[in-house]
Design a protein around this motif. Sequence first.
Motif, PDB file in Angstrom:
ATOM      1  N   LEU A   2       0.828  -1.207   0.000  1.00 50.86           N
ATOM      2  CA  LEU A   2       0.000   0.000   0.000  1.00 50.86           C
ATOM      3  C   LEU A   2       0.861   1.255   0.000  1.00 50.86           C
ATOM      4  O   LEU A   2       0.593   2.195  -0.746  1.00 50.86           O
ATOM      5  N   ASP A   3       1.913   1.253   0.810  1.00 45.13           N
ATOM      6  CA  ASP A   3       2.799   2.423   0.842  1.00 45.13           C
ATOM      7  C   ASP A   3       3.394   2.696  -0.528  1.00 45.13           C
ATOM      8  O   ASP A   3       3.462   3.843  -0.970  1.00 45.13           O
ATOM      9  N   LEU A   6       0.764   4.208  -2.983  1.00 47.12           N
ATOM     10  CA  LEU A   6       0.294   5.552  -2.650  1.00 47.12           C
ATOM     11  C   LEU A   6       1.418   6.572  -2.458  1.00 47.12           C
ATOM     12  O   LEU A   6       1.143   7.724  -2.166  1.00 47.12           O
ATOM     13  N   ALA A  10       0.485  10.381  -1.812  1.00 51.51           N
ATOM     14  CA  ALA A  10       0.530  10.667  -0.376  1.00 51.51           C
ATOM     15  C   ALA A  10       1.445  11.852  -0.087  1.00 51.51           C
ATOM     16  O   ALA A  10       1.168  12.656   0.789  1.00 51.51           O
ATOM     17  N   THR A  17      -5.230  13.564   2.670  1.00 49.64           N
ATOM     18  CA  THR A  17      -5.479  12.124   2.555  1.00 49.64           C
ATOM     19  C   THR A  17      -5.141  11.433   3.867  1.00 49.64           C
ATOM     20  O   THR A  17      -4.376  11.937   4.680  1.00 49.64           O
ATOM     21  N   SER A  18      -5.736  10.273   4.041  1.00 47.68           N
ATOM     22  CA  SER A  18      -5.401   9.464   5.208  1.00 47.68           C
ATOM     23  C   SER A  18      -5.440   7.991   4.815  1.00 47.68           C
ATOM     24  O   SER A  18      -6.139   7.607   3.890  1.00 47.68           O
ATOM     25  N   ARG A  19      -4.668   7.189   5.525  1.00 44.65           N
ATOM     26  CA  ARG A  19      -4.639   5.745   5.295  1.00 44.65           C
ATOM     27  C   ARG A  19      -4.951   5.046   6.608  1.00 44.65           C
ATOM     28  O   ARG A  19      -4.464   5.443   7.661  1.00 44.65           O
ATOM     29  N   ARG A  20      -5.783   4.029   6.504  1.00 44.12           N
ATOM     30  CA  ARG A  20      -6.109   3.229   7.680  1.00 44.12           C
ATOM     31  C   ARG A  20      -6.199   1.773   7.261  1.00 44.12           C
ATOM     32  O   ARG A  20      -6.741   1.473   6.205  1.00 44.12           O
TER      33      ARG A  20
END
Length: 76
Positions: A2-3, A6, A10, A17-20
């Motif tokens: 995922l990193d 994005l 990001a 933006t946010s990631r969870r």
Amino acid sequence: MLDGALRGSAETYRDTTSRRLIEKPARAALLEASSTADLLIVGARRRLGHPGLRLGLITHALLHHAPCPVVIVPQI
């Protein structure tokens, strides 16, 4: 993974933006996230031999039940 996917966006949109990481069914997680989102962006795959997009159950549910606008981005 995922990193890596994005990384560019990001860095560009760091403040918006946010990631969870959420461990629950995708439909429930996305509908819950959409309750506080300004915009929900989801991807859609094109199926071979079928013109246009074929929406899956999750994308279809988001279009009908998400309280925020939903953008569907087709696979390139």
